[in-house]
Structures are given as C-alpha cells and as structure tokens.
Design an enzyme around this catalytic site. Structure first.
Site, PDB file in Angstrom:
ATOM      1  N   GLN A   1       0.827  -1.204   0.000  1.00 48.41           N
ATOM      2  CA  GLN A   1       0.000   0.000   0.000  1.00 48.41           C
ATOM      3  C   GLN A   1       0.860   1.251   0.000  1.00 48.41           C
ATOM      4  O   GLN A   1       0.543   2.243  -0.657  1.00 48.41           O
ATOM      5  CB  GLN A   1      -0.907  -0.002   1.226  1.00 48.41           C
ATOM      6  CG  GLN A   1      -2.063   0.971   1.142  1.00 48.41           C
ATOM      7  CD  GLN A   1      -3.010   0.605   0.014  1.00 48.41           C
ATOM      8  OE1 GLN A   1      -3.282  -0.559  -0.222  1.00 48.41           O
ATOM      9  NE2 GLN A   1      -3.490   1.598  -0.701  1.00 48.41           N
TER      10      GLN A   1
ATOM     11  N   HIS B   1       2.003   3.061  -3.261  1.00 48.44           N
ATOM     12  CA  HIS B   1       1.052   3.801  -4.094  1.00 48.44           C
ATOM     13  C   HIS B   1       1.418   5.276  -4.171  1.00 48.44           C
ATOM     14  O   HIS B   1       1.299   5.905  -5.225  1.00 48.44           O
ATOM     15  CB  HIS B   1      -0.365   3.666  -3.540  1.00 48.44           C
ATOM     16  CG  HIS B   1      -1.095   2.469  -4.054  1.00 48.44           C
ATOM     17  ND1 HIS B   1      -1.411   2.291  -5.377  1.00 48.44           N
ATOM     18  CD2 HIS B   1      -1.574   1.376  -3.414  1.00 48.44           C
ATOM     19  CE1 HIS B   1      -2.045   1.157  -5.542  1.00 48.44           C
ATOM     20  NE2 HIS B   1      -2.160   0.568  -4.366  1.00 48.44           N
TER      21      HIS B   1
ATOM     22  N   GLU C   1     -10.269   1.582   3.679  1.00 47.22           N
ATOM     23  CA  GLU C   1     -10.534   1.071   2.330  1.00 47.22           C
ATOM     24  C   GLU C   1     -10.231  -0.428   2.283  1.00 47.22           C
ATOM     25  O   GLU C   1     -11.043  -1.226   1.817  1.00 47.22           O
ATOM     26  CB  GLU C   1      -9.659   1.824   1.320  1.00 47.22           C
ATOM     27  CG  GLU C   1      -9.790   1.310  -0.104  1.00 47.22           C
ATOM     28  CD  GLU C   1      -8.759   1.932  -1.038  1.00 47.22           C
ATOM     29  OE1 GLU C   1      -8.928   1.789  -2.261  1.00 47.22           O
ATOM     30  OE2 GLU C   1      -7.775   2.543  -0.556  1.00 47.22           O
ATOM     31  N   HIS C   2      -9.043  -0.804   2.743  1.00 48.37           N
ATOM     32  CA  HIS C   2      -8.640  -2.208   2.807  1.00 48.37           C
ATOM     33  C   HIS C   2      -8.398  -2.578   4.270  1.00 48.37           C
ATOM     34  O   HIS C   2      -7.664  -1.876   4.971  1.00 48.37           O
ATOM     35  CB  HIS C   2      -7.339  -2.448   2.032  1.00 48.37           C
ATOM     36  CG  HIS C   2      -7.378  -1.982   0.608  1.00 48.37           C
ATOM     37  ND1 HIS C   2      -6.847  -0.767   0.206  1.00 48.37           N
ATOM     38  CD2 HIS C   2      -7.882  -2.567  -0.505  1.00 48.37           C
ATOM     39  CE1 HIS C   2      -7.019  -0.631  -1.099  1.00 48.37           C
ATOM     40  NE2 HIS C   2      -7.649  -1.703  -1.560  1.00 48.37           N
TER      41      HIS C   2
ATOM     42  N   ASP D   1      -6.805  -6.943  -5.500  1.00 47.70           N
ATOM     43  CA  ASP D   1      -6.529  -5.890  -6.473  1.00 47.70           C
ATOM     44  C   ASP D   1      -6.609  -6.404  -7.904  1.00 47.70           C
ATOM     45  O   ASP D   1      -6.912  -5.636  -8.825  1.00 47.70           O
ATOM     46  CB  ASP D   1      -5.134  -5.305  -6.237  1.00 47.70           C
ATOM     47  CG  ASP D   1      -5.116  -4.287  -5.113  1.00 47.70           C
ATOM     48  OD1 ASP D   1      -6.202  -3.861  -4.693  1.00 47.70           O
ATOM     49  OD2 ASP D   1      -4.022  -3.925  -4.654  1.00 47.70           O
TER      50      ASP D   1
ATOM     51  N   HIS E   1     -54.593  14.967  -4.366  1.00 49.54           N
ATOM     52  CA  HIS E   1     -54.188  13.598  -4.027  1.00 49.54           C
ATOM     53  C   HIS E   1     -55.400  12.823  -3.477  1.00 49.54           C
ATOM     54  O   HIS E   1     -55.653  11.672  -3.841  1.00 49.54           O
ATOM     55  CB  HIS E   1     -53.070  13.614  -2.970  1.00 49.54           C
ATOM     56  CG  HIS E   1     -51.714  13.909  -3.512  1.00 49.54           C
ATOM     57  ND1 HIS E   1     -51.394  15.107  -4.088  1.00 49.54           N
ATOM     58  CD2 HIS E   1     -50.590  13.152  -3.559  1.00 49.54           C
ATOM     59  CE1 HIS E   1     -50.134  15.097  -4.465  1.00 49.54           C
ATOM     60  NE2 HIS E   1     -49.613  13.902  -4.151  1.00 49.54           N
TER      61      HIS E   1
END
Length: 795
Positions: free
Chosen positions: A614, A617, A683-684, A717, A776
């Site tokens: 990670q 990235h 996220e993960h 991934d 209505h």
C-alpha cells in the site's frame, strides 16, 4: 515590434482573437488581472514577450517579484519614484519600461519607444485594424514596392529570403500561414499549396527601420522550405541538437526491432542508467576533446529521454528562458549526495525505514496517527471549473487542446472507436493476456453471482401488489488512470461488472502515452473483452467533463466511475451536483489506504509485505498497523522486515516518505483493535490474526476485508474476483465498493385492484387531507365513489 501592442485584461482574451498571437509583444492590464490571472496567461502563451501595465494596479512587491520570476519580461510604470523603489528591492532597471515624454522606453532585448497610443485594448483590435496596423508600419524603397521578408523557423534558424506585398501580408495574417509574393510568377505564393509543405505562421516582426519583415513559422509537410527539397534555401541544417531531436523522433516511430535506439525507448531503466553513466563520465573527463565527446554522449541519451516522454527542445528552451528571467535565484548548492564529503561512520539505524509506535491509550497520538491528509477541495475546484467549462463550450476541440497541454500528446481525434485496430494490441504478451483472461473470468463469476435479475413481488394488502425490479444503467463512463502507469486492473474491475449488469454502452477514458499517443495495449484488450464502444483519449477533469456533458464524438453518459487524482475527484463531485450534466458517480475518493490487524502469531514478513504494497502507491497513502498484545521483540521484528523489504523496492523513496507518517497502534485486545478499525473505516482491512474468519462479524465499516495470512490485498486488487474500486477517506461508513448493483437502478411498481383500493383508500385520503393535498385525496375518492365503496354523503 509591431506598430500596435495589444493590451489584455482577461486570461482567455487571446483565445478569442488568435491573430493577436502574431504580435511578439503583449501587455497585460494589471488593474484588471490578478497575479494568478497573469501567471495563467503567461503559461498559456506561445513565447511572446509579455509585460504588465501597472497603471492603477495594486500589487505587493512580492507579487511583482513572482511575476518577473515566472515569465513576465518587463513592468510598464509611470512613476520615477516607483521605479527607484523597485530597483531598490532588487528589480533590474532593464526589466522596467518607464514612461518618459509620452512614450514607454522598452529596452529588454531591443531598444524601442512605445507610444501610449500604440497600447490598444485587445477587445478593440479587429482583424482588419490589426492588419492595417502592420501594413502601416512597413516601408520599402524598392521600385516594385515589395518588402524584403526573412523567414525563420521557431528555433530562429533561417529558412530563406523571400518577398511580400500588402496583399500577401494581409492574407498571411488572416490565415495565419506562410503566404508571400512570387517575383518569378508575379502572383501570390501560398507556401505549400502544391508541395504540401504548408507553414504555420507564429509571429510577424518588423526590423528597427520598418523596411524588412521577419516571419516566424513552423514548417510542415516534409520539413522542406526550398524547392530543392532542402530544409532551407541554404541547404539542410547542420545536425546539432535539433537534428538529433528530429532523428530520434523519427526513430521513436520507425526504429527497427532490435536496434539500440528502439531498446532505449522500450527500456526506461536502461535509458536512466545510461544518462547517469554518461553524466559521471563527463565529470571525470579532463581535456577539451574528452569533455566535448562525453558531453555529446550525454546530450544523445538526454535527448532520447526527452523524445520518449514527448518533451521537445522548445519546451526545454522555454524553461531556460524563464530561468534567465528570474531575478531571485536558488542558492545553487548541489544536493548533498553529489557533494564530496569526508567518510563518516554510518550507524546501523541511520536512515532506517520504520513506523511510528503509539499506544491506543494515548488518544492524542492515535488521533494524529489516523488523521487523513487534508484535501484542499476549494483550491482544486478553482482549477477544475475552467477546464469543465472549456469542454462544455468547445467539445472535441477542447479535449484535443487540453490533451496536448497536460499530456504532451497532439491528437487528431480524441476518441478511439471499437473495433480496436490490432496494432493497438502490440506489446501485449501471451503471459499477460492469460493473466487478464483469468482475472476477468474470476471477476465476472463473482459479479454474475451478485446479479439481481428477478422481480420482487409483495402483496402488502389484499389486492395491493408492490414490485421491484432492476434495470441496467444505460450508458456508463469508466475512468482508467494512465499516462506513465498501466492499470488494466482498473479497466477490468469497472468494465466487467458493467458488462454483467447489461449496460447498453460502456465508454472508457484514459490519458494517452506521451511516447506514441496511444493507451496501453492491456487497457485496449480489456476494453474489447468487455464490449466498450470507444476509448476517450483524455485524462483528468477534461475526460470527466467530456463523458458527463458529451462532445461531438464522446457520448454523454449517465454515470461515471473510476479512481483518479484530486482533479478527477473534484470533477466527478462537480458533475454529480450539476443538473445540466444529470450524471451520477460511484463514490468520493481520496488517497489509497490499508489497516492491518495482527497479533503475536502473525508472520512478520507477510505483515510487512502488506503494509508496503500500500505504501508504494504514493506518499499520501495511509498505512496503519493495529497490533494486538505485541511483544517488544515482535515489534522489532516487524520494523526490521519493513525496512529490509522496502530497501529492495524500486519505489523505495515513495515508501520511505509514506512510512514516515505511518504508525503501529498497540492495543490490548481484539475488541479494542476492531473498535479502532471501525472508527477509521479503512478502504482495505487485512486480518492477520489467529482464527481470522471468526472476527469478520465484528467488522462494521470497511471497503474490503482480506482474511487470514494467505490473503494479501494484491489478490483482491487483481484476480480473486472481488472489486478493487473501494471507498476511501472514511467513506466506507456510507458507501460500498463497486459491485454489480453499482451499474443497476431499481424501479418499483404497484398494482391496486378495487379490492385493494377498498383496503387502503381510506388511509390514503386521511393522510392527504392532513397534508392539505386535496388533489391527491380526490384521485382516490373519485375512484372509490364510482366503485360504490364510499358511504352516502361522504366528504
């Protein structure tokens, strides 16, 4: 300098009157433009001398220094005192164009008096007035009334000596092409009309006496100016740097397989190594001959790097010109690693890549550890909005221009249509094709299992049946980041579920490579596999805008999905809130992140590899390790594993910066660890703990969970089957990752029979009456009355 000097008061004014590009001298009105406006104007200019008129303008001294350091040539000022002040703070007097006796004294590069009457608002300069101004400044003493015209290319290399008359000059300005007068044929000579060697006219200049013209042109066609098919009327140019650039540009497109130049273009690591090698040999060379020889070698490999990345010598010279204009410069010292130093003892721990260690009981430290990087949304939107507006207004033209500006690629069309040409798959190996096929198969299998295709029917009351059924979103736009990166995984993670859901049109968007103007063959392959109708050759906010609003060749889509940088994210947020676009998005996005929970039994090599996968990235990625009852020896082993693995990675510099703000948070129990994870909503989420599957039930907020020692994030991934497009920045509390339903919408329907109306009609009328919505109420009352379901006299 021409007799008229255009004065601009807006960033985009030059685009509206492109013939004013032909003026080599432009002035910006400082009272109407901000510092940022001026810098943007300079950035978008085509090499003209740009000055700023300071009359009635209000700039801080520091702002003026910034302008002069970033491309503004001179400042037009009216006051001697103000000029003295500017010189006192460090502005060279040559950079000041001072008003004296009704004229501005311009002395940067050439000596010229500019009368105040020559400064004319750009808004008042029509094509006719601009042309007449140029013609009025021309003089000739030739009996035939022609004007001597020197033609040079954009690199100031002489192409030839020709002649012009007033008609040819007028036509040249109008068409912005090279048009002259042929003495031999006694007629207007449109350069390239028969040979195809058309010239783009970049600027027109008069010499100091006004009796000679200089046309600066970009030579097109075969590159020949002379009728003898040579580059100039004086023969071909010496090879030099521009010749080397031309040769390498040709080799980039046509180099035979196996040639050394082809190998350099295909192997960036080799090219980088050769540049470093030749630079070192240049520093070691002693005599003049060797220095010149080694410098030539360095120029060759440096030029190869420029060409491979779509950078021209013109780009380099533009930077050199900007540096030349700087009046405040860097100190100039070399970076420490290039300086000779006495050897010093290196301690084992120096430079070690380690995570910070904090206790879960230290609330302040934990808060700092889990705080995500701040996203400057307002600042980004200020940059994104003009891009979106440009695409809305100018469509394909804007896409082509923005791709040239941001990606360095000049396209003929911004869209690649299916079926995709076979040559776009060149370079796709059988091994990678098989890997992509396996990944597509697994993702399709998992997402097909999610497919909700049956109609849900529920009878809520006798005679009242409510239904819910899915429909695919008709048109979807899928953004795949590109440029230097190759991300076929993103293409398949978005394209496969769109195909499974049955979307009628799938549009890819990905920025083209600088090297050849194409997207990677892997992305093209995935596009063909999932049935994408076209690939938009654009990135950033402009790609999002094109899909959201549509252009001449890009269809407007109903939903946009895919990750991207902060500009892509800002553009997605913009279009989803614009009713003109009527376009939804998958989710907000931020930097990628991982949270790993491990215990004493975890394999430190596995844990370290997950953290680093990670961290590579980007420097703004978030890497958090939550340790449950870890011993000191375990923590030390983890830190050592992180350092040892990181040092073997090619992106170690990025990893080092990411890990520097990453942490190990020490907890006393699994309960405490999962509470912290749920608060963070990663996220993960990776579970490297004993009996990991038993703890999945304790996870309330996460994009995707990777359970057990043998489930690295990398599998998700690429190939396991789950989707890797996941919510970041804590949005896992509200959003799911991309799934099949992401590409569907659900429609409800109801059927009410007379029996059903009898059961629910009174309830409907009662609620409508309370809300004061009589129409209505009447819709039910009239029906029930005709069915005889209301008592006599019912109101």
């Amino acid at each position: 300098m021409l007799p008229v000097v255009p004065v601009f008061n807006a960033v985009n004014a030059l685009k509206e009157k492109t013939y004013l590009y032909l003026s080599s001298q432009l002035v910006l009105d400082g009272k109407d433009m901000t510092k940022d406006d001026i810098l943007e104007f300079v950035q978008n200019s085509h090499g003209q001398n740009i000055s700023v008129l300071l009359k009635d303008a209000k700039f801080e001294d520091d702002d003026l220094i910034v302008l002069l350091n970033n491309g503004v040539v001179t400042l037009f000022i009216d006051s001697d005192d103000y000029a003295a002040h500017l010189v006192e703070i460090g502005v060279p007097s040559i950079r000041l164009t001072l008003l004296k006796d009704g004229a501005y004294q311009f002395s940067f590069g050439q000596i010229q008096e500019i009368q105040q009457s020559q400064l004319v608002k750009a808004s008042e300069i029509s094509l006719e007035t601009f042309t007449n101004s140029v013609l009025s400044g021309m003089k000739t003493d030739r009996p035939d009334g022609l004007y001597t015209t020197l033609v040079v290319d954009e690199n100031e290399r002489s192409l030839g000596l020709v002649y012009s008359n007033k008609e040819s000059v007028s036509l040249a300005i109008e068409t912005q092409t090279g048009i002259y007068f042929s003495r031999s044929r006694n007629e207007i000579w449109r350069k390239g009309a028969t040979s195809g060697n058309v010239q783009k006219l970049l600027s027109i200049e008069l010499d100091c006496d006004g009796d000679a013209l200089k046309f600066v042109v970009r030579q097109g066609g075969s590159g020949s100016f002379c009728h003898l098919e040579t580059e100039s009327c004086f023969g071909n140019f010496r090879h030099g740097l521009y010749g080397l650039q031309k040769l390498l540009q040709e080799r980039l497109l046509n180099a035979p397989e196996g040639s050394y130049t082809k190998r350099l273009f295909n192997d960036s690591d080799l090219l980088t190594a050769k540049i470093k090698e030749e630079a070192e040999e240049l520093t070691e060379a002693v005599d003049k001959k060797d220095i010149a020889w080694e410098c030539a070698d360095l120029f060759y490999f440096a030029m190869a790097r420029l060409v491979a990345n779509g950078v021209s010598l013109e780009d380099v010279e533009r930077n050199l010109n900007t540096k030349h204009l700087k009046i405040t410069r860097r100190k100039g010292d070399a970076k420490p690693k290039f300086l000779k130093k006495e050897p010093v003892a290196v301690h084992e721990e120096d430079g070690k890549i380690v995570l910070n260690v904090v206790s879960a009981s230290d609330k302040a430290a934990v808060e700092k550890a889990v705080t995500r990087p701040i996203q400057k949304t307002a600042e980004i939107m200020n940059l994104v909005n003009p891009i979106i507006e440009n695409v809305i207004k100018n469509g394909d033209k804007a896409l082509v221009e923005l791709t040239a500006k941001f990606d360095g690629v000049q396209l003929e069309t911004p869209v690649l249509e299916a079926p995709y040409p076979e040559e776009y798959l060149d370079g796709l190996t059988d091994e990678l094709r098989d890997a992509l096929d396996l990944s597509i198969e697994n993702v399709k299998k998992f997402h097909a299992a999610q497919m909700q295709s049956e109609t849900l029917d529920v009878e809520t009351q006798p005679g009242v049946v409510c239904s819910r059924f899915p429909r695919p979103i008709e048109k979807v736009g899928l953004y795949i980041p590109g440029g230097t990166a190759i991300l076929p995984s993103t293409a398949l993670m978005l394209g496969v579920p769109a195909q499974v859901a049955g979307c009628k049109e799938i549009v890819f968007a990905s920025p083209p490579r600088k090297s050849d103007g194409r997207v990677s063959p892997e992305v093209v392959y995935v596009a063909s596999k999932v049935g994408a109708s076209k690939i938009v050759l654009a990135g950033g906010a402009q790609a999002i805008a094109a899909m959201a609003y549509g252009t001449e060749s890009v269809p407007k889509v109903d939903k946009i999905l895919g990750p991207g940088n902060q500009f892509v994210t800002a553009a997605k947020m913009y279009v989803q809130n614009d009713t003109q676009a009527l376009c939804s998005i998958d989710m907000p996005a931020g930097p990628s992140e991982v949270l790993v929970i491990c215990d004493e039994e975890a394999d430190v090599d596995f844990v370290a590899s997950d953290l680093l996968s990670q961290a590579e990235h980007g420097i703004d990625s978030q890497v958090i390790l939550v340790g449950v009852s870890l011993s000191d020896s375990k923590i030390e082993a983890l830190q050592n594993a992180v350092h040892e693995q990181a040092m073997q990675l090619p992106r170690v510099d990025i990893v080092r910066k990411c890990i520097a703000h990453s942490s190990i948070i020490l907890c006393d129990s699994y309960e405490e660890a999962f509470k912290m994870s749920n608060q963070y909503a990663p996220e993960h989420l990776i579970l490297q703990i004993s009996n990991a599957e038993d703890y999945v039930k304790d996870v309330d907020h996460a994009g995707s969970i990777f359970v057990g020692a043998y489930t690295p994030e990398s599998c998700g991934d690429y190939s396991s089957g789950t989707n890797h497009t996941l919510p970041t920045y804590g949005y896992a509390r509200q959003y799911s990752g991309v799934n099949t339903a992401t590409f569907q919408k659900f429609i409800t329907s109801q059927v009410v029979t007379p029996v059903g109306l009898e059961h629910i009609g009174h309830a409907v009328m009662s609620v409508a009456k309370v809300e004061g919505l009589d129409a209505h109420r009447n819709a039910v009352k009239i029906r029930m009355s005709k069915l005889g379901l209301l008592p006599s006299g019912f109101e």
